[in-house]
Design a protein around this motif. Structure first.
Motif, PDB file in Angstrom:
ATOM      1  N   GLU A  39      20.513   3.674 -25.205  1.00 11.51           N
ATOM      2  CA  GLU A  39      19.815   5.020 -25.294  1.00 11.51           C
ATOM      3  C   GLU A  39      18.478   5.029 -26.069  1.00 11.51           C
ATOM      4  O   GLU A  39      17.812   5.943 -26.472  1.00 11.51           O
ATOM      5  CB  GLU A  39      20.970   5.940 -26.171  1.00 11.51           C
ATOM      6  N   LYS A  40      18.066   3.852 -26.331  1.00 15.86           N
ATOM      7  CA  LYS A  40      16.709   3.376 -27.381  1.00 15.86           C
ATOM      8  C   LYS A  40      16.896   4.293 -28.695  1.00 15.86           C
ATOM      9  O   LYS A  40      15.995   5.044 -28.865  1.00 15.86           O
ATOM     10  CB  LYS A  40      15.671   3.987 -26.321  1.00 15.86           C
ATOM     11  N   ILE A  41      18.026   4.286 -29.237  1.00 12.94           N
ATOM     12  CA  ILE A  41      18.245   4.942 -30.559  1.00 12.94           C
ATOM     13  C   ILE A  41      17.448   4.193 -31.393  1.00 12.94           C
ATOM     14  O   ILE A  41      17.316   2.995 -31.697  1.00 12.94           O
ATOM     15  CB  ILE A  41      19.679   5.014 -30.847  1.00 12.94           C
ATOM     16  N   ARG A  42      16.580   5.062 -32.184  1.00 19.25           N
ATOM     17  CA  ARG A  42      15.942   4.295 -33.328  1.00 19.25           C
ATOM     18  C   ARG A  42      16.497   4.458 -34.622  1.00 19.25           C
ATOM     19  O   ARG A  42      16.060   3.510 -35.639  1.00 19.25           O
ATOM     20  CB  ARG A  42      14.461   5.323 -33.429  1.00 19.25           C
ATOM     21  N   LEU A  43      17.301   5.424 -34.789  1.00 17.82           N
ATOM     22  CA  LEU A  43      17.872   5.507 -36.282  1.00 17.82           C
ATOM     23  C   LEU A  43      19.396   5.741 -36.152  1.00 17.82           C
ATOM     24  O   LEU A  43      19.771   6.588 -35.450  1.00 17.82           O
ATOM     25  CB  LEU A  43      17.219   6.384 -37.160  1.00 17.82           C
ATOM     26  N   VAL A  44      20.292   5.022 -36.934  1.00 23.91           N
ATOM     27  CA  VAL A  44      21.662   5.306 -36.905  1.00 23.91           C
ATOM     28  C   VAL A  44      22.130   5.848 -38.419  1.00 23.91           C
ATOM     29  O   VAL A  44      21.508   4.996 -39.292  1.00 23.91           O
ATOM     30  CB  VAL A  44      22.494   3.881 -36.767  1.00 23.91           C
ATOM     31  N   LEU A  45      22.682   6.822 -38.266  1.00 26.81           N
ATOM     32  CA  LEU A  45      23.304   7.418 -39.843  1.00 26.81           C
ATOM     33  C   LEU A  45      24.803   7.026 -39.755  1.00 26.81           C
ATOM     34  O   LEU A  45      25.461   7.372 -38.837  1.00 26.81           O
ATOM     35  CB  LEU A  45      23.156   9.014 -39.612  1.00 26.81           C
ATOM     36  N   SER A  98      28.884  -3.946 -42.055  1.00 31.36           N
ATOM     37  CA  SER A  98      28.985  -4.494 -40.916  1.00 31.36           C
ATOM     38  C   SER A  98      28.762  -3.801 -39.646  1.00 31.36           C
ATOM     39  O   SER A  98      28.145  -4.229 -38.739  1.00 31.36           O
ATOM     40  CB  SER A  98      30.168  -5.278 -40.693  1.00 31.36           C
ATOM     41  N   ILE A  99      28.954  -2.444 -40.053  1.00 33.10           N
ATOM     42  CA  ILE A  99      28.680  -1.314 -38.746  1.00 33.10           C
ATOM     43  C   ILE A  99      27.146  -1.200 -38.759  1.00 33.10           C
ATOM     44  O   ILE A  99      26.575  -1.133 -37.585  1.00 33.10           O
ATOM     45  CB  ILE A  99      29.340  -0.235 -39.043  1.00 33.10           C
ATOM     46  N   ALA A 100      26.534  -1.033 -39.836  1.00 35.34           N
ATOM     47  CA  ALA A 100      25.089  -0.857 -40.061  1.00 35.34           C
ATOM     48  C   ALA A 100      24.263  -2.244 -39.421  1.00 35.34           C
ATOM     49  O   ALA A 100      23.372  -1.978 -38.552  1.00 35.34           O
ATOM     50  CB  ALA A 100      24.855  -0.665 -41.193  1.00 35.34           C
ATOM     51  N   ALA A 101      24.913  -3.310 -39.712  1.00 32.24           N
ATOM     52  CA  ALA A 101      24.506  -4.645 -39.420  1.00 32.24           C
ATOM     53  C   ALA A 101      24.264  -4.684 -37.626  1.00 32.24           C
ATOM     54  O   ALA A 101      23.392  -5.160 -37.096  1.00 32.24           O
ATOM     55  CB  ALA A 101      25.134  -5.798 -39.950  1.00 32.24           C
ATOM     56  N   ALA A 102      25.483  -4.165 -37.022  1.00 32.70           N
ATOM     57  CA  ALA A 102      25.393  -4.310 -35.569  1.00 32.70           C
ATOM     58  C   ALA A 102      24.295  -3.277 -35.082  1.00 32.70           C
ATOM     59  O   ALA A 102      23.569  -3.681 -34.072  1.00 32.70           O
ATOM     60  CB  ALA A 102      26.716  -3.331 -35.141  1.00 32.70           C
ATOM     61  N   ALA A 103      23.879  -2.056 -35.684  1.00 30.60           N
ATOM     62  CA  ALA A 103      23.029  -1.276 -35.372  1.00 30.60           C
ATOM     63  C   ALA A 103      21.473  -2.023 -35.596  1.00 30.60           C
ATOM     64  O   ALA A 103      20.752  -1.898 -34.489  1.00 30.60           O
ATOM     65  CB  ALA A 103      23.149  -0.064 -35.986  1.00 30.60           C
ATOM     66  N   LEU A 104      21.514  -2.640 -36.799  1.00 35.62           N
ATOM     67  CA  LEU A 104      20.291  -3.190 -37.087  1.00 35.62           C
ATOM     68  C   LEU A 104      19.944  -4.433 -36.207  1.00 35.62           C
ATOM     69  O   LEU A 104      18.867  -4.612 -35.520  1.00 35.62           O
ATOM     70  CB  LEU A 104      19.983  -3.965 -38.618  1.00 35.62           C
ATOM     71  N   MET A 105      20.846  -5.282 -35.846  1.00 31.03           N
ATOM     72  CA  MET A 105      20.732  -6.339 -34.794  1.00 31.03           C
ATOM     73  C   MET A 105      20.335  -5.830 -33.552  1.00 31.03           C
ATOM     74  O   MET A 105      19.628  -6.507 -32.475  1.00 31.03           O
ATOM     75  CB  MET A 105      21.928  -7.174 -34.707  1.00 31.03           C
ATOM     76  N   VAL A 111      20.427   4.443 -42.012  1.00 33.36           N
ATOM     77  CA  VAL A 111      20.891   5.264 -43.226  1.00 33.36           C
ATOM     78  C   VAL A 111      22.242   5.326 -43.470  1.00 33.36           C
ATOM     79  O   VAL A 111      22.929   5.975 -42.453  1.00 33.36           O
ATOM     80  CB  VAL A 111      19.985   6.557 -43.300  1.00 33.36           C
ATOM     81  N   GLU A 112      22.566   4.577 -44.454  1.00 31.94           N
ATOM     82  CA  GLU A 112      24.257   4.816 -44.830  1.00 31.94           C
ATOM     83  C   GLU A 112      24.849   6.010 -45.710  1.00 31.94           C
ATOM     84  O   GLU A 112      23.687   5.855 -46.884  1.00 31.94           O
ATOM     85  CB  GLU A 112      24.909   3.363 -44.894  1.00 31.94           C
ATOM     86  N   VAL A 113      25.529   6.641 -45.570  1.00 29.69           N
ATOM     87  CA  VAL A 113      25.752   7.702 -46.449  1.00 29.69           C
ATOM     88  C   VAL A 113      27.241   7.594 -46.804  1.00 29.69           C
ATOM     89  O   VAL A 113      27.923   7.846 -45.800  1.00 29.69           O
ATOM     90  CB  VAL A 113      25.455   9.235 -46.070  1.00 29.69           C
ATOM     91  N   ARG A 114      27.752   7.458 -48.088  1.00 34.26           N
ATOM     92  CA  ARG A 114      28.910   7.235 -48.088  1.00 34.26           C
ATOM     93  C   ARG A 114      29.216   8.430 -49.373  1.00 34.26           C
ATOM     94  O   ARG A 114      28.686   8.752 -50.258  1.00 34.26           O
ATOM     95  CB  ARG A 114      29.252   5.974 -49.015  1.00 34.26           C
ATOM     96  N   LEU A 115      30.418   8.980 -49.054  1.00 36.12           N
ATOM     97  CA  LEU A 115      30.614  10.364 -49.620  1.00 36.12           C
ATOM     98  C   LEU A 115      31.945  10.207 -50.335  1.00 36.12           C
ATOM     99  O   LEU A 115      32.902   9.728 -49.794  1.00 36.12           O
ATOM    100  CB  LEU A 115      30.688  11.561 -48.681  1.00 36.12           C
ATOM    101  N   LYS A 116      32.110  11.001 -51.318  1.00 39.00           N
ATOM    102  CA  LYS A 116      33.378  11.257 -52.087  1.00 39.00           C
ATOM    103  C   LYS A 116      34.212  12.192 -51.224  1.00 39.00           C
ATOM    104  O   LYS A 116      33.770  12.946 -50.566  1.00 39.00           O
ATOM    105  CB  LYS A 116      33.268  11.708 -53.416  1.00 39.00           C
ATOM    106  N   LYS A 117      35.631  12.032 -51.499  1.00 37.25           N
ATOM    107  CA  LYS A 117      36.560  12.686 -50.728  1.00 37.25           C
ATOM    108  C   LYS A 117      36.177  14.374 -50.665  1.00 37.25           C
ATOM    109  O   LYS A 117      36.465  15.034 -49.590  1.00 37.25           O
ATOM    110  CB  LYS A 117      37.913  12.560 -51.023  1.00 37.25           C
TER     111      LYS A 117
END
Length: 147
Positions: A39-45, A98-105, A111-117
């Motif tokens: 899909e030629k995705i340029r950015l993964v959130l 490791s999920i982001a690493a798959a996108a980077l490769m 952009v990784e966003v980690r949220l409190k519950k």
């Protein structure tokens, strides 16, 4: 997010009994890498969870090699009006999940966003969840204009 931002969505439910951060091989990471390429995705959130013991509400890590400084500024500007206690950081290659690493490769920035519950469970905290979604939509829209 998908409807508000008109972007691709790849969601994972924990019902399969594994952990996409640790599984090798991992169907989710394989599908993510394939989607980025096709899909030629340029950015993964990448959205994830913070431990309840964290002293902040959200953690945002960026790794966008071509536009790192611009994306970090966008993240801070678009997120700050919505959520108070945020830990920002530019990522090195070992900070990304490791999920982001798959996108980077596969060639996309991350952009990784980690949220409190309290920010990610709409039934328990609808107001906080809505603030987090507004911040995420603002983030995606702002980055879309610059990347």
């Amino acid at each position: 997010m998908h409807e508000a931002c008109h972007c691709h969505l790849l969601a994972l439910k924990k019902f399969y009994g594994g952990d996409p951060e640790r599984d090798q091989p991992c169907r989710f990471k394989e599908k993510l890498a394939r989607a980025v390429e096709e899909e030629k995705i340029r950015l993964v959130l990448n959205l994830g969870a913070l431990p309840s013991s964290a002293s902040y509400d959200a953690e945002i890590i960026t790794f966008v090699p071509a536009k790192q400084a611009a994306v970090e500024k966008i993240v801070e500007t678009s997120w700050s009006p919505f959520i108070g206690r945020v830990r920002f950081g530019g990522a090195g290659p070992f900070d990304a999940s490791s999920i982001a690493a798959a996108a980077l490769m596969a060639g996309a920035g991350v952009v990784e966003v980690r949220l409190k519950k309290s920010l990610r469970v709409p039934r328990q905290n609808p107001a906080d969840f809505n603030r987090a979604m507004a911040a995420l939509v603002s983030l995606v829209e702002s980055i879309r204009l610059d990347i």
